[in-house]
Design an enzyme around this catalytic site. Structure first.
Site, PDB file in Angstrom:
ATOM      1  NE  ARG A 216      -4.018  -1.604   0.640  1.00 19.33           N
ATOM      2  CZ  ARG A 216      -4.132  -2.983  -0.600  1.00 19.33           C
ATOM      3  NH1 ARG A 216      -3.572  -3.003  -1.632  1.00 19.33           N
ATOM      4  NH2 ARG A 216      -5.225  -3.567  -0.252  1.00 19.33           N
ATOM      5  CG  HIS A 264      -2.754  -1.447  -6.900  1.00 13.56           C
ATOM      6  ND1 HIS A 264      -3.670  -0.307  -5.492  1.00 13.56           N
ATOM      7  CD2 HIS A 264      -3.338  -2.441  -6.630  1.00 13.56           C
ATOM      8  CE1 HIS A 264      -3.975  -1.254  -4.365  1.00 13.56           C
ATOM      9  NE2 HIS A 264      -3.398  -1.995  -5.047  1.00 13.56           N
TER      10      HIS A 264
HETATM   11  N1  LIG Z   1      -0.667  -4.751  -5.249  1.00 17.16           N
HETATM   12  C1  LIG Z   1      -1.147  -5.210  -5.192  1.00 17.16           C
HETATM   13  O1  LIG Z   1      -2.360  -5.563  -6.591  1.00 17.16           O
HETATM   14  C2  LIG Z   1      -1.704  -6.062  -4.147  1.00 17.16           C
HETATM   15  C3  LIG Z   1      -2.741  -7.361  -4.289  1.00 17.16           C
HETATM   16  C4  LIG Z   1      -2.518  -8.144  -3.063  1.00 17.16           C
HETATM   17  C5  LIG Z   1      -2.477  -7.485  -1.350  1.00 17.16           C
HETATM   18  N2  LIG Z   1      -1.788  -6.624  -1.747  1.00 17.16           N
HETATM   19  C6  LIG Z   1      -0.989  -6.175  -0.270  1.00 17.16           C
HETATM   20  O2  LIG Z   1      -0.133  -7.203  -0.040  1.00 17.16           O
HETATM   21  C7  LIG Z   1      -0.416  -6.842   1.914  1.00 17.16           C
HETATM   22  C8  LIG Z   1      -0.428  -8.344   1.827  1.00 17.16           C
HETATM   23  O3  LIG Z   1      -1.142  -9.209   1.892  1.00 17.16           O
HETATM   24  P1  LIG Z   1      -0.855 -11.404   2.518  1.00 17.16           P
HETATM   25  O4  LIG Z   1      -2.145 -11.387   2.407  1.00 17.16           O
HETATM   26  O5  LIG Z   1       0.085 -11.195   2.051  1.00 17.16           O
HETATM   27  O6  LIG Z   1      -1.232 -10.180   3.786  1.00 17.16           O
HETATM   28  P2  LIG Z   1      -0.968 -11.953   5.569  1.00 17.16           P
HETATM   29  O7  LIG Z   1      -1.182 -13.011   4.927  1.00 17.16           O
HETATM   30  O8  LIG Z   1      -1.793 -11.118   6.423  1.00 17.16           O
HETATM   31  O9  LIG Z   1       0.233 -11.263   6.105  1.00 17.16           O
HETATM   32  C9  LIG Z   1       1.004 -10.745   6.652  1.00 17.16           C
HETATM   33  C10 LIG Z   1       2.044 -10.593   7.011  1.00 17.16           C
HETATM   34  O10 LIG Z   1       2.639  -9.005   6.803  1.00 17.16           O
HETATM   35  C11 LIG Z   1       2.887  -9.463   8.721  1.00 17.16           C
HETATM   36  N3  LIG Z   1       2.871  -8.358   9.362  1.00 17.16           N
HETATM   37  C12 LIG Z   1       1.766  -7.668  10.095  1.00 17.16           C
HETATM   38  N4  LIG Z   1       2.164  -6.418  10.473  1.00 17.16           N
HETATM   39  C13 LIG Z   1       3.203  -6.648  11.190  1.00 17.16           C
HETATM   40  C14 LIG Z   1       3.912  -5.941  11.660  1.00 17.16           C
HETATM   41  N5  LIG Z   1       3.447  -4.601  12.447  1.00 17.16           N
HETATM   42  N6  LIG Z   1       5.561  -5.995  11.802  1.00 17.16           N
HETATM   43  C15 LIG Z   1       6.564  -7.492  11.510  1.00 17.16           C
HETATM   44  N7  LIG Z   1       5.053  -8.025  10.256  1.00 17.16           N
HETATM   45  C16 LIG Z   1       3.482  -7.208   9.868  1.00 17.16           C
HETATM   46  C17 LIG Z   1       2.208 -10.905   9.344  1.00 17.16           C
HETATM   47  O11 LIG Z   1       2.975 -11.207  10.163  1.00 17.16           O
HETATM   48  P3  LIG Z   1       2.655 -12.609  11.114  1.00 17.16           P
HETATM   49  O12 LIG Z   1       2.856 -13.576  10.007  1.00 17.16           O
HETATM   50  O13 LIG Z   1       3.461 -12.714  12.010  1.00 17.16           O
HETATM   51  O14 LIG Z   1       1.285 -12.142  11.439  1.00 17.16           O
HETATM   52  C18 LIG Z   1       2.166 -11.557   7.900  1.00 17.16           C
HETATM   53  O15 LIG Z   1       3.504 -12.124   7.843  1.00 17.16           O
HETATM   54  C19 LIG Z   1      -2.241  -6.589   1.855  1.00 17.16           C
HETATM   55  O16 LIG Z   1      -2.463  -6.267   2.757  1.00 17.16           O
HETATM   56  C20 LIG Z   1      -2.237  -5.530   0.746  1.00 17.16           C
HETATM   57  O17 LIG Z   1      -1.960  -4.406   1.402  1.00 17.16           O
HETATM   58  C21 LIG Z   1      -1.246  -5.611  -2.804  1.00 17.16           C
END
Ligand SMILES: NC(=O)c1ccc[n+]([C@@H]2O[C@H](COP(=O)([O-])OP(=O)(O)OC[C@H]3O[C@@H](n4cnc5c(N)ncnc54)[C@H](OP(=O)(O)O)[C@@H]3O)[C@@H](O)[C@H]2O)c1
Length: 301
Positions: A216, A264
């Protein structure tokens, strides 16, 4: 049971496609397409929201709401302060989306590591000059080691890059940045991660490091990034996401040499996957079973 479902995709023009996809899986469902003209009585019947954002002031108009299902991986736009805390939230997790992001990240890492911008420029000048390199082995840090981060890491590892993931249990960020030549941001946007990629983070990186943001825009202090790239502390950045989207035509990010903007597009969920996972989640809701891919609302992801 057939709970009325409010459909709120990113853009109203997407409503017919989302409606058709859901009805193809479960034709009996009652879908209410979002519009500002919906009357109070209709909103009061809504029990489920399938969407990607909650406009300010809408949640208090949905007294019967029982479940929020995010069509996007990131849920920050569905967490306004006026959403009652007891309402459960879950999200669609599309493995194809993580793969698409990993492909995009691999492209950006290779573009940087294999000096593609240099050869683009040489071609514009009809200049046939060789700058041969051994296989690239830039040390990559993947911030956020969830569905997206782990797929990105596996893809980069397969290409020969050493990769370290960063998650809550990983310890402080700055030492990891100090040993990383490429940083890939795949964190959710939460109060803890907002603005994490700032002047202090950029200063911690080795000179000439590269940033790839597929999470983001709110993670990056853009003025700090521009300063870091213009000073040469960072070699550049590939930003698939920005603070303001669409990025205004007069935004300074467009014109910084070394910064690549994409609108995006790193990944797109398949409507069929959204529809199938939503209907499966609805069955869990109705049967009182745990929701798949539940969001921890206190953590914000
Ligand atoms: N550009 C695009 O088209 C697009 C598409 C899809 C997603 N995204 C972005 O990608 C993000 C991640 O998606 P995801 O499905 O991978 O999410 P996810 O499965 O919920 O994984 C989030 C990861 O971030 C870590 N995290 C969260 N808060 C943290 C903190 N304060 N300090 C350190 N690590 C932290 C979590 O740690 P833990 O493992 O310890 O819980 C987890 O490993 C989405 O939220 C979205 O913003 C972008």
């Amino acid at each position: 049971m057939n709970p009325p479902i409010l459909l709120l995709p990113p853009d109203p023009s997407q409503i017919p496609a989302f409606r058709d996809a859901v009805l193809a899986v479960a034709p009996e469902l009652e879908l209410i397409p979002w519009s500002r003209e919906l009357d109070a009585a209709t909103l009061a019947r809504v029990q489920v929201l399938l969407g990607w954002r909650l406009p300010p002031g809408l949640a208090p108009q949905l007294p019967a709401l029982r479940w929020v299902c995010s069509i996007a991986a990131g849920v920050e736009k569905l967490l306004p302060p006026d959403l009652p805390p007891q309402i459960p939230m879950s999200r669609v997790v599309d493995p194809d989306q993580a793969l698409g992001i990993a492909q995009h990240v691999a492209l950006m890492v290779l573009r940087h590591a294999r000096q593609l911008p240099l050869y683009d420029e040489q071609q514009r000048q009809h200049s046939w000059q060789r700058h041969p390199k051994a296989a690239a082995r830039h040390r990559c840090a993947v911030l956020g080691f969830g569905e997206v981060g782990q797929t990105v890491a596996a893809t980069l590892s397969a290409l020969g890059f050493p990769v370290e993931g960063w998650r809550r249990s990983s310890g402080p960020l700055l030492p990891l940045l100090a040993r990383s030549e490429v940083v890939i941001n795949a964190l959710p946007l939460t109060p803890e991660t907002s603005g994490l990629l700032n002047a202090q983070a950029f200063a911690a990186l080795p000179r000439g490091a590269y940033l790839i943001n597929v999470a983001r825009g709110g993670h990056v202090i853009e003025a700090d990034l521009i300063a870091a790239v213009r000073s040469g502390q960072l070699a550049g950045a590939a930003l698939d996401v920005q603070q303001t989207e669409p990025l205004p035509a007069d935004d300074p990010l467009w014109d910084v040499p070394g910064i690549l903007i994409t609108p995006h597009i790193a990944a797109q969920s398949s409507l069929d996957t959204v529809a199938r996972q939503f209907v499966a989640g609805l069955q869990c809701l109705e049967q009182g079973r745990p929701l798949p891919n539940a969001v921890d609302r206190a953590r914000g992801y």
